[in-house]
Design an enzyme around this catalytic site. Structure first.
Site, PDB file in Angstrom:
ATOM      1  N   ARG A 128       0.829  11.825  -9.580  1.00 25.89           N
ATOM      2  CA  ARG A 128       1.403  10.503  -9.299  1.00 25.89           C
ATOM      3  C   ARG A 128       2.854  10.381  -9.763  1.00 25.89           C
ATOM      4  O   ARG A 128       3.620   9.616  -9.190  1.00 25.89           O
ATOM      5  CB  ARG A 128       0.589   9.412 -10.007  1.00 25.89           C
ATOM      6  CG  ARG A 128      -0.816   9.216  -9.463  1.00 25.89           C
ATOM      7  CD  ARG A 128      -1.384   7.912 -10.005  1.00 25.89           C
ATOM      8  NE  ARG A 128      -2.828   7.804  -9.891  1.00 25.89           N
ATOM      9  CZ  ARG A 128      -3.477   7.399  -8.802  1.00 25.89           C
ATOM     10  NH1 ARG A 128      -2.806   7.097  -7.717  1.00 25.89           N
ATOM     11  NH2 ARG A 128      -4.796   7.317  -8.793  1.00 25.89           N
ATOM     12  N   PHE A 181      -2.253  16.173   3.529  1.00 21.97           N
ATOM     13  CA  PHE A 181      -2.513  15.444   2.286  1.00 21.97           C
ATOM     14  C   PHE A 181      -1.265  15.472   1.411  1.00 21.97           C
ATOM     15  O   PHE A 181      -0.781  16.530   1.031  1.00 21.97           O
ATOM     16  CB  PHE A 181      -3.717  16.015   1.539  1.00 21.97           C
ATOM     17  CG  PHE A 181      -4.229  15.038   0.521  1.00 21.97           C
ATOM     18  CD1 PHE A 181      -5.082  14.015   0.908  1.00 21.97           C
ATOM     19  CD2 PHE A 181      -3.810  15.100  -0.796  1.00 21.97           C
ATOM     20  CE1 PHE A 181      -5.516  13.063  -0.014  1.00 21.97           C
ATOM     21  CE2 PHE A 181      -4.239  14.162  -1.728  1.00 21.97           C
ATOM     22  CZ  PHE A 181      -5.098  13.149  -1.329  1.00 21.97           C
ATOM     23  N   GLU A 205       0.840  -1.203   0.000  1.00 21.86           N
ATOM     24  CA  GLU A 205       0.000   0.000   0.000  1.00 21.86           C
ATOM     25  C   GLU A 205       0.872   1.250   0.000  1.00 21.86           C
ATOM     26  O   GLU A 205       1.951   1.265   0.597  1.00 21.86           O
ATOM     27  CB  GLU A 205      -0.869   0.023   1.269  1.00 21.86           C
ATOM     28  CG  GLU A 205      -2.300  -0.444   1.042  1.00 21.86           C
ATOM     29  CD  GLU A 205      -3.189   0.603   0.360  1.00 21.86           C
ATOM     30  OE1 GLU A 205      -2.730   1.293  -0.567  1.00 21.86           O
ATOM     31  OE2 GLU A 205      -4.345   0.711   0.782  1.00 21.86           O
ATOM     32  N   ASP A 206       0.390   2.296  -0.623  1.00 16.33           N
ATOM     33  CA  ASP A 206       1.115   3.560  -0.617  1.00 16.33           C
ATOM     34  C   ASP A 206       1.060   4.227   0.760  1.00 16.33           C
ATOM     35  O   ASP A 206       2.070   4.662   1.293  1.00 16.33           O
ATOM     36  CB  ASP A 206       0.558   4.510  -1.697  1.00 16.33           C
ATOM     37  CG  ASP A 206      -0.969   4.601  -1.696  1.00 16.33           C
ATOM     38  OD1 ASP A 206      -1.636   3.981  -0.837  1.00 16.33           O
ATOM     39  OD2 ASP A 206      -1.518   5.292  -2.586  1.00 16.33           O
ATOM     40  N   ASP A 249      -4.369   5.410   6.038  1.00 20.69           N
ATOM     41  CA  ASP A 249      -5.048   6.589   6.542  1.00 20.69           C
ATOM     42  C   ASP A 249      -6.030   6.124   7.630  1.00 20.69           C
ATOM     43  O   ASP A 249      -5.649   5.916   8.780  1.00 20.69           O
ATOM     44  CB  ASP A 249      -5.718   7.235   5.327  1.00 20.69           C
ATOM     45  CG  ASP A 249      -6.379   8.560   5.621  1.00 20.69           C
ATOM     46  OD1 ASP A 249      -5.656   9.534   5.844  1.00 20.69           O
ATOM     47  OD2 ASP A 249      -7.621   8.611   5.617  1.00 20.69           O
TER      48      ASP A 249
END
Ligand code: IMP
Ligand code: MG
Length: 188
Positions: free
Chosen positions: A173, A160, A107-108, A111
Site C-alpha cells: 500500500r 493486478f 474508491e481506489d 473492478d
C-alpha cells in the site's frame, strides 16, 4: 538487523509514476470543483477504507470547494486478489442526517463494479441529497454489473495492480507509484 524484502522487485512494471498520478488527481479535483459550483450545498468525500486512503488524502487537498470527509469500510469475501460478489459493511458511515449532503464515494479502483453498485443505493436509501462516485483506476473489462463512476482517473487493462493505497494481502500500500504485481507473487 532485519532485512526486509525490496517490494519494488515484486512489481513487473510501473504503470503510473508519482507525477502521473498527481496529474490525474489534479484533473479529478478540478472536475469535482466545477460540478460542485453548479450543485452547491455541502460536499462530503466518503473514503472507502483501506485502499482509497492515499488517493483520498491527495484528492481532498486539491479540491478547492470546502469538503467534509468520512470513512466506510466494506469487505468483500473470497480470494484476496479479487473481490467477490458479497458486500458487507464493516464500518458504517457514522452520521445521522444525510439529507443536505452531496456525497462523493472515493474508491481506489473499480473492478467488478459490485461494491459501488451496492453502496450508491445504500447511501441514497439513507437519504443523502445526492451520491456520486470517483475512482482513480477503472478496469472496465472486469465489469460484472453495469456501473460506471462519475469521475475516473484512468482505465487500465485486466492486471493486478498495487501501490498508492492498493494492496495484495495487505502489502504494497505504501509504494508511492502504481505497479503491476508480478504473477508469481499471487499465483504461488
Ligand atoms: P469491485 O469493483 O466491487 O469488484 O471491487 C473493487 C475493489 O476490489 C477495490 O476497492 C479493491 O479493494 C479491489 N481490487 C480490485 N482490483 C484490484 C487490483 O488490481 N489491485 C488491488 N485491489 C483491487
Ligand atoms: Mg483491497
Amino acid at each position: 538487523m532485519t532485512t526486509y524484502p525490496d517490494l519494488r522487485t515484486h512489481v513487473s512494471e510501473v504503470l503510473f509514476t508519482e507525477e502521473e498520478i498527481e496529474k490525474m488527481v489534479t484533473d479529478i479535483a478540478a472536475r469535482i470543483d466545477e460540478d460542485q459550483q453548479k450543485l452547491g450545498g455541502r460536499l462530503l468525500l466518503l473514503c472507502i477504507l483501506k485502499g482509497s486512503v492515499v488517493f483520498m488524502g491527495d484528492l481532498m487537498k486539491k479540491i478547492k470547494t470546502p469538503v467534509e470527509i468520512d470513512f466506510m469500510k466494506v469487505s468483500s469475501y473470497g480470494a484476496s486478489s479479487y473481490s467477490s460478489g458479497e458486500l458487507k459493511i464493516t464500518l458504517d458511515l457514522n452520521r445521522e442526517d444525510l439529507s443536505d449532503l452531496h456525497i462523493i464515494i472515493v474508491e481506489d479502483i473499480i473492478d467488478s463494479g459490485k461494491t459501488l453498485s451496492k453502496l450508491v443505493p445504500y447511501l441514497l436509501g439513507r437519504g443523502a441529497a445526492s451520491v456520486r462516485s470517483c475512482a482513480l483506476l477503472d478496469k472496465p473489462s472486469r465489469r460484472k454489473v453495469d456501473y460506471n463512476a462519475d469521475y475516473v482517473g484512468v482505465e487500465i487493462p485486466d492486471e493486478f495492480v498495487v501501490g498508492y493505497g492498493l494492496d495484495y494481502d495487505e502489502r504494497y500500500r505504501a509504494l508511492p507509484y502504481i505497479g503491476i504485481l508480478k504473477r508469481e507473487i499471487y499465483e504461488k
